[in-house]
Structure formats: C-alpha cells, structure tokens
Design an enzyme around this catalytic site. Sequence first.
Site, PDB file in Angstrom:
ATOM      1  CG  ASN A 170     -27.685 -14.825 -11.031  1.00 37.76           C
ATOM      2  OD1 ASN A 170     -28.492 -15.614 -10.501  1.00 37.76           O
ATOM      3  ND2 ASN A 170     -28.085 -13.552 -11.560  1.00 37.76           N
ATOM      4  CB  CYS A 227     -21.917 -16.683 -14.031  1.00 38.78           C
ATOM      5  SG  CYS A 227     -21.957 -14.948 -14.951  1.00 38.78           S
ATOM      6  CD  GLU A 242     -24.103 -19.613 -16.847  1.00 41.91           C
ATOM      7  OE1 GLU A 242     -24.080 -19.062 -15.771  1.00 41.91           O
ATOM      8  OE2 GLU A 242     -24.263 -19.284 -17.815  1.00 41.91           O
TER       9      GLU A 242
HETATM   10  N1  THU Z   1     -25.272 -14.238 -15.569  1.00 42.27           N
HETATM   11  C1  THU Z   1     -24.971 -15.475 -15.199  1.00 42.27           C
HETATM   12  O1  THU Z   1     -25.177 -16.064 -14.096  1.00 42.27           O
HETATM   13  N2  THU Z   1     -24.711 -16.411 -16.335  1.00 42.27           N
HETATM   14  C2  THU Z   1     -24.307 -15.871 -17.418  1.00 42.27           C
HETATM   15  O2  THU Z   1     -23.720 -16.680 -18.269  1.00 42.27           O
HETATM   16  C3  THU Z   1     -24.693 -14.489 -17.682  1.00 42.27           C
HETATM   17  C4  THU Z   1     -24.934 -13.665 -16.799  1.00 42.27           C
HETATM   18  C5  THU Z   1     -25.765 -13.412 -14.432  1.00 42.27           C
HETATM   19  C6  THU Z   1     -24.488 -12.323 -13.806  1.00 42.27           C
HETATM   20  C7  THU Z   1     -25.503 -11.323 -13.176  1.00 42.27           C
HETATM   21  O3  THU Z   1     -25.852 -11.627 -11.861  1.00 42.27           O
HETATM   22  C8  THU Z   1     -26.772 -11.294 -14.304  1.00 42.27           C
HETATM   23  O4  THU Z   1     -26.587 -12.445 -14.721  1.00 42.27           O
HETATM   24  C9  THU Z   1     -26.833 -10.245 -15.232  1.00 42.27           C
HETATM   25  O5  THU Z   1     -25.700 -10.330 -15.885  1.00 42.27           O
END
Ligand code: THU
Length: 134
Positions: A45, A56, A58
């Site tokens: 992320n 994110c 993914e």
């Molecule tokens: N986040 C992800 O990287 N993947 C997800 O599917 C859920 C949320 C990250 C985004 C942000 O940097 C942190 O987690 C908190 O929301």
Amino acid sequence: MTNEERQYLIGFANEARKRAYAPYSNYRVGAALRTKSGRIYTGVNIESAAYPTTMCAERVAVYKAVSEGEHEFEAIAVVTDNGGTPCGSCRQVLAEFGLDTVVIIADAGGKIHHEMTVRELLPGAFTPDDLPRT
Ligand code: THU
C-alpha cells in the site's frame, strides 16, 4: 495449491510488506500475485498526504503485472498484521482478470485467515462479460 506454495507466496507478500508506505494509517499491507505463467508480482500500500489518492497493495500488484503484459492470474496472497480482507475496489479489479483467482489472506506470522476465490469474495461481480461487444 500445496501448503508449500501457499507459504512461499505469503512469504513474498510478507517481505514486500516491509516496503509499505503507510505513514498515516500505519496499517501495512503486502501482496504477492502469482500469474499462470509462474511469475510473482508484489505490491504494497502506498499512502498519500492527500488521503484518497492512497493505493492498496493488491492493486499495485495487479497493475504491475498487467503493465508487464500479464492478464492471467492464479493466486494472490495478502498479508497484514491482523488478516484483514481486500477492500471492495481491489475485489473489483481482481474480478476484471478472472473470478477463479485464489485469494489467500494471511497475517504476518503466516497464519491463513481466509482462502477463497474472487468469485466468493465478490458475489455477482460485474465483469467484462457484462459489457455488450460490437
Ligand atoms: N489497504 C490495502 O492496501 N488493501 C486493502 O484491501 C485494504 C486497505 C490499505 C490502504 C491504506 O493504506 C491502509 O490499508 C488503511 O486503509
């Protein structure tokens, strides 16, 4: 997928997670996407001071793979501290490239919290098949 293969992919996601850029939430996410061609693309992320432009882990992994010409995925491992699941936007982006991709959701200790397909993660997904073709 064997347990060894699962742990191998989780290991990549966990290693990538160290590179998460999450100074605002401090919630670090690592992802590792295995393509049908056998390559692994990682993602983390990446947060932003302008919060909504955060991306994110993914989607970073998927976008890296697609930008290298890969469209067929087998599995993605997602690692967080607590085994959190992929957000709706990531589910949608994964669905674009196939509902059979296996999603392994694990924590930093390698414990698998959930394992399911994108079809199970996003029931009734809107996919390219829903668009009329000319
Ligand atoms: N986040 C992800 O990287 N993947 C997800 O599917 C859920 C949320 C990250 C985004 C942000 O940097 C942190 O987690 C908190 O929301």
